[in-house]
Structures are given as structure tokens and as C-alpha cells.
Motif scaffolding. Structure first.
Motif, PDB file in Angstrom:
ATOM      1  N   ARG C  97      31.642  29.988  50.066  1.00 46.63           N
ATOM      2  CA  ARG C  97      30.401  29.145  49.952  1.00 46.63           C
ATOM      3  C   ARG C  97      30.371  27.715  50.666  1.00 46.63           C
ATOM      4  NH1 ARG C  97      25.820  29.639  46.232  1.00 46.63           N
ATOM      5  NH2 ARG C  97      24.580  28.088  47.223  1.00 46.63           N
ATOM      6  N   VAL C  98      29.359  27.769  51.194  1.00 48.61           N
ATOM      7  CA  VAL C  98      29.318  26.120  51.390  1.00 48.61           C
ATOM      8  C   VAL C  98      28.655  25.290  50.315  1.00 48.61           C
ATOM      9  CG1 VAL C  98      28.339  24.435  53.254  1.00 48.61           C
ATOM     10  CG2 VAL C  98      28.787  26.730  53.905  1.00 48.61           C
ATOM     11  N   VAL C  99      29.346  24.383  49.664  1.00 50.25           N
ATOM     12  CA  VAL C  99      29.257  23.917  48.289  1.00 50.25           C
ATOM     13  C   VAL C  99      28.077  22.635  48.637  1.00 50.25           C
ATOM     14  CG1 VAL C  99      30.263  22.912  46.313  1.00 50.25           C
ATOM     15  CG2 VAL C  99      31.262  24.697  47.555  1.00 50.25           C
ATOM     16  N   LYS C 100      28.400  21.699  49.131  1.00 53.13           N
ATOM     17  CA  LYS C 100      27.784  20.612  49.135  1.00 53.13           C
ATOM     18  C   LYS C 100      27.809  19.858  50.768  1.00 53.13           C
ATOM     19  CE  LYS C 100      26.306  16.705  47.762  1.00 53.13           C
ATOM     20  NZ  LYS C 100      26.474  15.755  48.824  1.00 53.13           N
ATOM     21  N   VAL C 101      26.847  19.372  51.170  1.00 50.74           N
ATOM     22  CA  VAL C 101      26.531  18.755  52.533  1.00 50.74           C
ATOM     23  C   VAL C 101      26.306  17.475  52.164  1.00 50.74           C
ATOM     24  CG1 VAL C 101      25.307  18.694  54.428  1.00 50.74           C
ATOM     25  CG2 VAL C 101      26.601  20.528  54.010  1.00 50.74           C
ATOM     26  N   LEU C 102      26.757  16.496  52.758  1.00 46.68           N
ATOM     27  CA  LEU C 102      26.090  14.897  52.868  1.00 46.68           C
ATOM     28  C   LEU C 102      25.747  14.819  54.427  1.00 46.68           C
ATOM     29  CD1 LEU C 102      25.433  12.227  51.623  1.00 46.68           C
ATOM     30  CD2 LEU C 102      27.683  11.356  52.234  1.00 46.68           C
ATOM     31  N   GLY C 103      24.528  14.547  54.452  1.00 46.76           N
ATOM     32  CA  GLY C 103      23.845  14.492  55.873  1.00 46.76           C
ATOM     33  C   GLY C 103      23.415  13.104  56.093  1.00 46.76           C
ATOM     34  N   MET C 104      23.799  12.396  57.311  1.00 47.55           N
ATOM     35  CA  MET C 104      23.695  10.997  57.305  1.00 47.55           C
ATOM     36  C   MET C 104      23.029  10.775  58.506  1.00 47.55           C
ATOM     37  SD  MET C 104      27.195   9.382  55.751  1.00 47.55           S
ATOM     38  CE  MET C 104      28.292  10.845  56.079  1.00 47.55           C
ATOM     39  N   VAL C 105      21.925  10.336  58.529  1.00 53.25           N
ATOM     40  CA  VAL C 105      20.864  10.257  59.793  1.00 53.25           C
ATOM     41  C   VAL C 105      20.637   8.760  59.911  1.00 53.25           C
ATOM     42  CG1 VAL C 105      18.568  10.523  60.447  1.00 53.25           C
ATOM     43  CG2 VAL C 105      19.668  12.377  59.023  1.00 53.25           C
ATOM     44  N   CYS C 106      20.945   8.262  61.267  1.00 58.49           N
ATOM     45  CA  CYS C 106      20.507   7.157  61.601  1.00 58.49           C
ATOM     46  C   CYS C 106      18.985   7.147  62.213  1.00 58.49           C
ATOM     47  CB  CYS C 106      21.535   6.363  62.811  1.00 58.49           C
ATOM     48  SG  CYS C 106      21.472   4.569  62.792  1.00 58.49           S
ATOM     49  N   GLY C 107      18.136   6.642  61.506  1.00 57.28           N
ATOM     50  CA  GLY C 107      16.730   6.539  61.803  1.00 57.28           C
ATOM     51  C   GLY C 107      16.094   5.418  62.265  1.00 57.28           C
ATOM     52  N   ALA C 108      14.925   5.449  62.756  1.00 61.69           N
ATOM     53  CA  ALA C 108      14.272   4.298  63.130  1.00 61.69           C
ATOM     54  C   ALA C 108      13.694   3.600  61.851  1.00 61.69           C
ATOM     55  CB  ALA C 108      12.641   4.754  63.548  1.00 61.69           C
ATOM     56  N   GLU C 109      13.223   2.413  61.914  1.00 63.34           N
ATOM     57  CA  GLU C 109      13.008   1.668  60.863  1.00 63.34           C
ATOM     58  C   GLU C 109      12.379   2.168  59.444  1.00 63.34           C
ATOM     59  OE1 GLU C 109      10.701  -2.113  61.720  1.00 63.34           O
ATOM     60  OE2 GLU C 109      11.088  -3.030  59.591  1.00 63.34           O
ATOM     61  N   GLY C 110      11.136   2.921  59.703  1.00 62.81           N
ATOM     62  CA  GLY C 110      10.507   3.359  58.584  1.00 62.81           C
ATOM     63  C   GLY C 110      10.860   4.895  58.272  1.00 62.81           C
ATOM     64  N   PHE C 111      11.907   5.324  58.869  1.00 63.41           N
ATOM     65  CA  PHE C 111      12.088   6.871  59.054  1.00 63.41           C
ATOM     66  C   PHE C 111      12.073   7.536  57.696  1.00 63.41           C
ATOM     67  CE2 PHE C 111      14.569  10.746  59.920  1.00 63.41           C
ATOM     68  CZ  PHE C 111      13.890  11.170  60.633  1.00 63.41           C
ATOM     69  N   GLY C 112      11.605   8.704  57.631  1.00 57.50           N
ATOM     70  CA  GLY C 112      11.362   9.411  56.289  1.00 57.50           C
ATOM     71  C   GLY C 112      11.772  11.027  56.404  1.00 57.50           C
ATOM     72  N   GLN C 113      12.200  11.248  57.510  1.00 53.63           N
ATOM     73  CA  GLN C 113      12.277  12.912  57.736  1.00 53.63           C
ATOM     74  C   GLN C 113      13.624  13.339  57.881  1.00 53.63           C
ATOM     75  OE1 GLN C 113       8.751  14.764  60.006  1.00 53.63           O
ATOM     76  NE2 GLN C 113       8.588  12.558  60.947  1.00 53.63           N
ATOM     77  N   HIS C 114      14.418  12.809  57.076  1.00 54.32           N
ATOM     78  CA  HIS C 114      16.096  13.097  56.959  1.00 54.32           C
ATOM     79  C   HIS C 114      16.063  14.481  56.578  1.00 54.32           C
ATOM     80  CE1 HIS C 114      15.061   9.092  55.636  1.00 54.32           C
ATOM     81  NE2 HIS C 114      16.379   8.632  56.460  1.00 54.32           N
ATOM     82  N   PRO C 115      15.404  15.082  55.937  1.00 51.04           N
ATOM     83  CA  PRO C 115      15.561  16.428  55.506  1.00 51.04           C
ATOM     84  C   PRO C 115      15.272  17.621  56.609  1.00 51.04           C
ATOM     85  CG  PRO C 115      14.520  15.360  53.597  1.00 51.04           C
ATOM     86  CD  PRO C 115      14.391  14.382  54.867  1.00 51.04           C
ATOM     87  N   LYS C 116      14.375  17.213  57.509  1.00 54.31           N
ATOM     88  CA  LYS C 116      13.919  18.138  58.776  1.00 54.31           C
ATOM     89  C   LYS C 116      15.148  17.954  59.827  1.00 54.31           C
ATOM     90  CE  LYS C 116       8.785  18.149  58.296  1.00 54.31           C
ATOM     91  NZ  LYS C 116       7.734  17.861  58.908  1.00 54.31           N
ATOM     92  N   VAL C 117      15.791  16.913  59.734  1.00 47.92           N
ATOM     93  CA  VAL C 117      16.891  16.531  60.973  1.00 47.92           C
ATOM     94  C   VAL C 117      18.069  17.425  60.362  1.00 47.92           C
ATOM     95  CG1 VAL C 117      18.611  15.130  61.663  1.00 47.92           C
ATOM     96  CG2 VAL C 117      16.213  14.284  61.533  1.00 47.92           C
ATOM     97  N   ILE C 118      18.487  17.233  58.908  1.00 46.29           N
ATOM     98  CA  ILE C 118      19.850  17.920  58.538  1.00 46.29           C
ATOM     99  C   ILE C 118      19.751  19.192  58.288  1.00 46.29           C
ATOM    100  CG2 ILE C 118      21.463  17.943  56.544  1.00 46.29           C
ATOM    101  CD1 ILE C 118      21.442  15.415  58.616  1.00 46.29           C
ATOM    102  N   ASP C 119      18.347  19.907  58.337  1.00 45.17           N
ATOM    103  CA  ASP C 119      18.105  21.160  58.411  1.00 45.17           C
ATOM    104  C   ASP C 119      18.690  21.834  59.671  1.00 45.17           C
ATOM    105  OD1 ASP C 119      16.634  21.716  55.983  1.00 45.17           O
ATOM    106  OD2 ASP C 119      14.688  21.685  56.995  1.00 45.17           O
ATOM    107  N   GLY C 120      19.004  21.100  60.622  1.00 46.04           N
ATOM    108  CA  GLY C 120      19.514  21.621  61.851  1.00 46.04           C
ATOM    109  C   GLY C 120      21.164  22.114  61.549  1.00 46.04           C
ATOM    110  N   CYS C 121      21.513  21.665  60.658  1.00 41.72           N
ATOM    111  CA  CYS C 121      22.830  21.900  60.062  1.00 41.72           C
ATOM    112  C   CYS C 121      22.929  23.299  59.259  1.00 41.72           C
ATOM    113  CB  CYS C 121      23.590  20.736  59.571  1.00 41.72           C
ATOM    114  SG  CYS C 121      25.369  21.077  59.001  1.00 41.72           S
ATOM    115  N   THR C 122      22.122  23.070  58.157  1.00 40.02           N
ATOM    116  CA  THR C 122      22.064  23.902  57.162  1.00 40.02           C
ATOM    117  C   THR C 122      21.461  25.316  57.650  1.00 40.02           C
ATOM    118  OG1 THR C 122      20.285  22.981  55.995  1.00 40.02           O
ATOM    119  CG2 THR C 122      22.477  22.325  55.331  1.00 40.02           C
ATOM    120  N   ASP C 123      20.379  25.246  58.389  1.00 40.19           N
ATOM    121  CA  ASP C 123      19.788  26.468  58.999  1.00 40.19           C
ATOM    122  C   ASP C 123      21.024  27.059  59.738  1.00 40.19           C
ATOM    123  OD1 ASP C 123      17.252  25.773  58.124  1.00 40.19           O
ATOM    124  OD2 ASP C 123      16.529  25.086  60.148  1.00 40.19           O
ATOM    125  N   LEU C 124      21.885  26.586  60.546  1.00 37.70           N
ATOM    126  CA  LEU C 124      22.852  27.140  60.900  1.00 37.70           C
ATOM    127  C   LEU C 124      23.834  27.882  60.392  1.00 37.70           C
ATOM    128  CD1 LEU C 124      24.641  27.866  63.606  1.00 37.70           C
ATOM    129  CD2 LEU C 124      25.768  25.708  63.424  1.00 37.70           C
TER     130      LEU C 124
END
Lengths: 160, 160, 160
Positions: C97-124
Motif C-alpha cells: 500500500r502507498v500509505v502517505k504522500v507529501l506533495g510539495m509544489v512551488c507555485g506562482a504567488e497566488g497559486f491554489g491548484q496543488h492537488p491538480k499538480v500532485i495528482d500527476g504522482c498519485t494517478d501514476l
């Protein structure tokens, strides 16, 4: 008491016990895993030349202090974590393996040398415990940290 | 059902079930450890006065809301985590110890009062479970969080 | 070798072994838990169109690359994590089982779409292991990351 002798050889002494700055504790043990709260280097700020801050009241590595100074903050943060391990375990030789370190650095705007800073902590762990002190690690950049400190580190340790 | 009675005494009710906003789940249990995903306070935003945001579309503690309001966001984020624990465990009295909390605060530029904000969560845990609700903790400052929220908290819990 | 066949079907190959950029290791196993260090997508930067950076020398999602490009960085970061799992376990089918992921995104100043980015990892992970690849997760916004990368991800995996 191999690990404490190592600290002595390095010219380092365990500091005063860490006091939580909020409603939490410095460590919790579950089975053979010891979870350590985020630590700073507060008891050693004077030795580190004080907390030089910029106009935002924050001490940023790469702006207000150098990477080398940041490394020293991380080293003393590591010593601070070891002080808490000593309290938790009674004996530092009960550390079987440093499992995981999350190293949080407050850096200048375009900062990218987080690993060099957090090496200050893991270099110390390796000096004290050898290969068993070398953890899996992330070293990343926060926007700010409590009371403007430049480095905060939390850790998970396997104990005997 | 001691813990749920405590919640009642505090005038708090478990909220609607949390829905992941992405490809993940709200919790995974391995052995006696329950790993909880990062939670926000979304179901309670109206009660919290809404998500006041600045020109960057982000709700920053110390700029768009006060530390006291941030504390309330953290408290309701804690309630949200408890809702997920209830779903995972069936019974909140199966929580043996809150082991570790990572409290992530989106603060103003020079923000440094992360511990006061995240106390909103751990104060609640201590009210519900006593000393067993007091975890090891880090409280740190992110640059931004999903959808502009001011507080996100993840936790590890030991269960019976 | 179900999981490796899945990777093949996806047109993906395990990359070169990851080298730590500092005094740490890529993974530590304790009991049935495998802790993975923070990984980036470095071996795949060319395939990802390179590391486009702004005036601060940082590759920010939502400023220097799109959310879709950030998703691909997260996907290849996931592949990089899988490469380390393969080295640690010998066989990817030992991932229970993949138990826990901490996805850290460096985004633009007002960025709010971190989940859409980290889905790239968990989708895989879900493509490779099905439901067992879907972890508890946090997806949050850093101020900066080592060497200006846009995405860094660490994970905890249950192994057989």
C-alpha cells in the motif's frame, strides 16, 4: 555510552531541555518509532551570532545569513533534537536508526541550496551514529517559520 | 463513548464526511498507525466568516484574518480531522494517542505566530482526549495552500 | 511482476538510480514501513521540456510552467520514487500500500491548484497498483525547493 562520547569528542554538549512553544510535546513514541516535534536552534542563538533579521522580521538564509551560517543553525538544531532524544530514551545508544528528517529552511526569494543547509543536521547525526545516523530526508523551503527562525527540523527515529 | 460526549459538551458536532479533492484518500491505516491526509476547514467556512482573501486570492493569517480567526480555522480543521477519524475507526475512543501533527499555516509576509494558530487544533484534541490528544508537532509557514485556505493540517494517530 | 508490466503498458521505464544531493539516503525501511526521501524529477527534465525559470531562478507552476506541465513533473517524480522503491524492495509487487504522500509544489504567488499538480504522482501510483496505490496525501505550496525545481514529493509505503 558511545554516542555521548562522540558528542564530547565533537566539543558538543547536550543543551537545556526543550520547552514546547504551544500545546504539544517534544516527542511521542509508538512501538519502536520515536516521533520528534519540529525543533529550532533557540538555546544556541547567541553562539550562532544571534537572529539577524531583514525588514520582514525573518532571518532568511541567503539574505540575512549565509548558507554556512544556515548550516550551523541546522547543526545546532540537530543537537537540540539529540537533547530531546536523550530525554526520551535515557541513553543515546538506544537510537537504532535515524529514519526520516524533514528539514525546513526559510530562504531568500530565489533560494535553492536547502540541502547544503540541512546537511548541518544530518552531518552531525552521522558523526554521532555513523551510517545509522543517515536518514531519508527532504530539505525544502518555507515562506516563514515561528518567530522568524531560519531552520526548523523534525525527525522520526527507530529505537531499540 | 467518552470522546464523543466531550465533543457534545464543547458544543461541537462531527461534520459531513470529507471528500478528497484529488486522487487520494482521507486516511490509511497500517498496523496501529492511522495516517490522515491534509485537511482544511472547508465544511465550516461559513461559520468562520468566510474565506477573506487578499489581492493574491489567498487568505493569509496576519493579513486577511487575525491570529484569533486563524486559531478558529485550525480548531475546525481539527474537528474535520476528528470526523475522518470517526469514519476510519467507528469509535473515537479507539484513539489511543495523537502522535504527530503537521500544522501548515499560510501567513502574511513576516508572519511568525504559527504555534498560536495551530494550538486551535491541538487545544481541541486535548479537550477531547486529555493528555493522549497532545502530539508531537510542527507548525510552519507555507507560501500558499490549495484554493487559498489559511490552514491545512495532517496527523498520525495511534489506534487501539 | 504485475507492477512492472503495468509500467511497461504505460510506456514508462524505470530510470537511473537516484543519487542523494546531500548527506542522506533515498530510503529507510523500518519493519513493514518504507520511508522515501523527497524526490524530484531531475532525470527526466529534458523530456519535460527543461526547467523553465523566472527572474528568481525558480520554476514556478502557474508562472513559468502550466498546471498541466506541473502534473507531468509530478508524474515523473512519481516514476522516480518508483525507481527507488524498486531498488529498495527488489520487486515492485512487494508494495502492499502507498500509505502517505507529501506533495510539495512551488507555485506562482497566488497559486491554489496543488492537488491538480500532485495528482500527476498519485494517478501514476493508482495506474500501477490500483486502489493500493491511492495514499493519504497533502499537496501544499512551498516558497522554494532545491535547485529551483517545481515539485518535490516524499512518500511512506507499506511493504510485504
Amino acid at each position: 555510552l558511545y554516542a555521548e562520547k562522540k558528542l564530547e569528542e565533537l566539543g558538543l554538549k547536550l543543551g537545556p531541555l526543550n520547552e514546547p512553544i504551544g500545546n504539544y510535546v517534544e516527542y511521542v513514541q509508538v512501538g519502536n518509532l520515536l516521533f520528534l516535534a519540529g525543533h529550532g536552534a533557540r538555546p544556541y542563538h547567541d553562539e550562532l551570532g544571534g537572529l539577524t533579521t531583514g525588514p520582514d522580521g525573518i532571518c532568511r538564509v541567503g539574505r540575512d545569513i549565509t548558507v554556512e551560517q544556515g548550516y550551523k543553525f541546522a547543526r545546532y538544531t540537530g543537537l537540540n533534537l539529540i537533547t530531546t532524544m536523550r530525554k526520551a530514551l535515557g541513553d543515546l545508544d538506544r537510537v537504532k536508526r535515524v529514519v526520516k528528517v524533514l528539514g525546513m529552511v526559510c530562504g531568500a526569494e530565489g533560494f535553492g541550496q536547502h540541502p547544503k543547509v540541512i546537511d548541518g543536521c544530518t552531518d552531525l547525526f552521522v558523526q554521532v551514529w555513523g551510517d545509522a545516523g543517515r536518514p531519508a530526508r527532504s530539505a525544502v523551503g518555507m515562506y516563514n517559520l515561528p518567530n522568524g527562525i531560519p531552520v526548523e527540523i523534525e525527525a522520526i527515529v527507530e529505537v531499540e
